[in-house]
Design a protein around this motif. Structure first.
Motif, PDB file in Angstrom:
ATOM      1  N   THR A  23      66.819  72.738 -26.070  1.00 12.49           N
ATOM      2  CA  THR A  23      67.575  72.059 -27.129  1.00 12.49           C
ATOM      3  C   THR A  23      68.174  70.733 -26.654  1.00 12.49           C
ATOM      4  O   THR A  23      68.202  69.765 -27.398  1.00 12.49           O
ATOM      5  N   TYR A  24      68.656  70.709 -25.417  1.00  9.95           N
ATOM      6  CA  TYR A  24      69.388  69.528 -24.961  1.00  9.95           C
ATOM      7  C   TYR A  24      68.739  68.853 -23.758  1.00  9.95           C
ATOM      8  O   TYR A  24      67.858  68.025 -23.925  1.00  9.95           O
ATOM      9  N   ASN A  32      67.639  63.924 -18.721  1.00  6.37           N
ATOM     10  CA  ASN A  32      67.495  63.613 -20.149  1.00  6.37           C
ATOM     11  C   ASN A  32      66.039  63.827 -20.556  1.00  6.37           C
ATOM     12  O   ASN A  32      65.127  63.499 -19.812  1.00  6.37           O
ATOM     13  N   LEU A  33      65.856  64.377 -21.755  1.00 12.52           N
ATOM     14  CA  LEU A  33      64.504  64.656 -22.244  1.00 12.52           C
ATOM     15  C   LEU A  33      64.000  63.528 -23.143  1.00 12.52           C
ATOM     16  O   LEU A  33      64.722  63.072 -24.035  1.00 12.52           O
ATOM     17  N   ASP A  34      62.777  63.097 -22.894  1.00  5.09           N
ATOM     18  CA  ASP A  34      62.102  62.138 -23.772  1.00  5.09           C
ATOM     19  C   ASP A  34      61.279  62.913 -24.789  1.00  5.09           C
ATOM     20  O   ASP A  34      60.518  63.821 -24.414  1.00  5.09           O
ATOM     21  N   THR A 208      76.001  62.202 -26.930  1.00  7.00           N
ATOM     22  CA  THR A 208      75.164  61.093 -26.474  1.00  7.00           C
ATOM     23  C   THR A 208      74.675  61.345 -25.048  1.00  7.00           C
ATOM     24  O   THR A 208      75.459  61.713 -24.184  1.00  7.00           O
ATOM     25  N   GLY A 209      73.391  61.125 -24.827  1.00  8.45           N
ATOM     26  CA  GLY A 209      72.846  61.325 -23.480  1.00  8.45           C
ATOM     27  C   GLY A 209      72.700  62.806 -23.147  1.00  8.45           C
ATOM     28  O   GLY A 209      72.582  63.181 -21.981  1.00  8.45           O
ATOM     29  N   TYR A 210      72.712  63.637 -24.161  1.00  9.64           N
ATOM     30  CA  TYR A 210      72.624  65.090 -24.009  1.00  9.64           C
ATOM     31  C   TYR A 210      71.624  65.614 -25.042  1.00  9.64           C
ATOM     32  O   TYR A 210      70.644  66.255 -24.698  1.00  9.64           O
ATOM     33  N   ASN A 211      71.862  65.276 -26.302  1.00  8.48           N
ATOM     34  CA  ASN A 211      70.944  65.642 -27.379  1.00  8.48           C
ATOM     35  C   ASN A 211      69.780  64.627 -27.409  1.00  8.48           C
ATOM     36  O   ASN A 211      70.019  63.436 -27.572  1.00  8.48           O
ATOM     37  N   PRO A 212      68.535  65.094 -27.259  1.00  3.88           N
ATOM     38  CA  PRO A 212      67.420  64.147 -27.170  1.00  3.88           C
ATOM     39  C   PRO A 212      67.121  63.388 -28.462  1.00  3.88           C
ATOM     40  O   PRO A 212      66.396  62.398 -28.437  1.00  3.88           O
ATOM     41  N   PHE A 213      67.703  63.832 -29.582  1.00  4.58           N
ATOM     42  CA  PHE A 213      67.409  63.168 -30.851  1.00  4.58           C
ATOM     43  C   PHE A 213      68.200  61.877 -31.060  1.00  4.58           C
ATOM     44  O   PHE A 213      67.844  61.070 -31.910  1.00  4.58           O
TER      45      PHE A 213
END
Ligand code: PLP
Ligand code: ZN
Length: 423
Positions: A23-24, A32-34, A208-213
């Motif tokens: 999720t994060y 961080n996920l792209d 911010t910088g946690y949720n990839p959306f």
């Protein structure tokens, strides 16, 4: 399920994840996920000319490149984020001797900051996964944006902000009827508490910088810059023919700059970008963790004790620092540092062009002035500066930049006195 959304790739270890697997951040290393899209399918279906023909005056014109579904067609503030104007400011062009300077004004978003791009897409995601409550930590703007976008579609939202947040931003939170918790601590304290609360209560966390959306929403600014540039070139603008405009943006957590870089990389993977623009990040000397890493030639982000008056970029430990360093490094850009004094001067400078910026919004322009001094940009090259937030968000700082108004007796004599004092 957004049909072009394939999953995620960790920006650190490059592990891949399915859309519903995480999720994060990366479970392995916290990277961080792209978001990965099906670029081949998009290439087939959504030719660039379609976007130019599609009349949607918001970031939702790029729906085929977003990892969320179309969130209804209703006219709401959520539907109105993005598609902000780009100005050619004559006063600033002549002051700086830069004939090819532009300002993209993000204060024109529904809640008056760049953050609406992220929150619009995150709320669409929250609706899609059936989240009951969305929560975020914020210095003010991310919260105002999340509260506003949530209110627009009847989503419940809870915001954690430092109690020192500017009153106008807090007023926005309250007016949008979010749950508002002012934390007696820093933004970083609020950030950590939000993650704990989200886990405890099962809330969907926008941090911010946690949720990839969030970066997926923010990348739409790059699409707009690209589209604007194509239009300028079509109209025969000479400076943009062979060289894309270098982009200047202020940096706190580093998510806006990372998102903009992601947008240009998406376009590159679609075969639509001829040349990657240089991206310049601007930080305050009082909150310089990412600039420090950039100039030390590392991706290791060492926290600072942030002190800048530009509250929106006052961050001890940036949460998207690695990708933010790469945004400048991989595009031939750089990081520039400016003082609070220079930020205040830039609020005044932008005002002369009819643009009202909050301190963090004016920071990008201050960075351009500094970059010119340092010889990092050529006055003849095309440059686009992003104003990320409205001056109405922080009237106290505006007053510091502009001084106080003259008070007079209601007489013509007093006006004459003022006129002669002007000479
Ligand atoms: C959040 C914000 C920034 C910085 O964005 P980051 O993703 O934290 O780097 C800059 N300006 C304004 C007005 C903001 O609200
Ligand atoms: Zn990882």
């Amino acid at each position: 399920m957004a049909k072009h959304f394939l999953g995620y790739v960790c920006s650190l270890c490059k592990r891949q994840y399915q859309p519903e697997q995480v999720t994060y951040t990366c479970p392995h290393d916290g990277g961080n996920l792209d978001v990965e899209l099906d670029y081949a399918a998009i290439r087939k279906e959504a030719l660039a000319s379609d976007w130019l023909a599609n009349g949607e005056p918001s970031l939702w014109r790029y729906l085929p490149l977003l990892p969320v579904d179309d969130h209804g067609g209703q006219a709401t503030p959520l539907r109105a984020a993005g598609w902000t104007p780009v100005y050619a400011p004559p006063a600033l062009r002549s002051t700086l001797g830069m004939p090819h300077l532009w300002i993209k004004d993000e204060s024109r978003n529904p809640t008056a900051s760049f953050k609406d791009r992220a929150s619009s897409v995150v709320v669409a995601r929250a609706r899609q996964i059936g989240a009951e409550v969305v929560v975020t930590a914020s210095t003010g703007n991310a919260g105002a944006a999340l509260a506003g976008m949530s209110a627009a579609v009847g989503q419940r939202a809870v915001i954690f902000a430092p109690r020192t947040a500017p009153p106008a931003k807090v007023a926005q939170l309250l007016i949008f009827k979010a749950g508002v918790l002012l934390v007696d601590g820093t933004y970083d304290d609020a950030f950590d508490l939000t993650i704990q609360a989200a886990q405890e209560f099962g809330w969907y966390c926008r941090n911010t910088g946690y949720n990839p959306f969030t970066a997926e929403g923010k990348k739409t600014a790059a699409f707009e810059i690209w589209e604007w540039q194509r239009q300028q070139t079509k109209n025969g603008h000479p400076a943009l023919k062979n060289k894309p405009a270098s982009v200047f943006v202020s940096v706190g957590d580093g998510n806006i700059i990372s998102g903009i870089h992601k947008g240009f990389k998406d376009l590159q993977r679609l075969g639509l970008l001829e040349q990657m623009p240089r991206i310049f990040g601007v930080q305050s000397t009082g909150s310089a963790a990412i600039a420090n890493a950039f100039h030390a030639g590392t991706e290791t982000i060492t926290p600072v004790s942030a002190t800048t008056l530009a509250d929106s970029i006052s961050v001890d430990l940036p949460r998207d620092g690695v990708r933010a360093v790469r945004a400048a490094r991989e595009t031939g850009g750089s990081y520039v540092l400016v003082s609070d004094e220079e930020i205040l001067q830039s609020i005044a400078a932008l005002g002369v062009a009819g643009i009202f910026a909050e301190p963090a919004g004016a920071t990008a322009y201050a960075g351009l002035v500094k970059a010119l001094d340092l010889g990092l940009v050529d006055p003849q090259e095309p440059v686009l500066v992003i104003n990320t937030g409205s001056g109405l968000k922080d009237v106290k700082s505006a007053t510091r930049a502009a001084g106080e108004a003259t008070i007079i007796e209601p007489t013509l004599q007093a006006v004459k006195g003022w006129l002669s004092a002007q000479k």
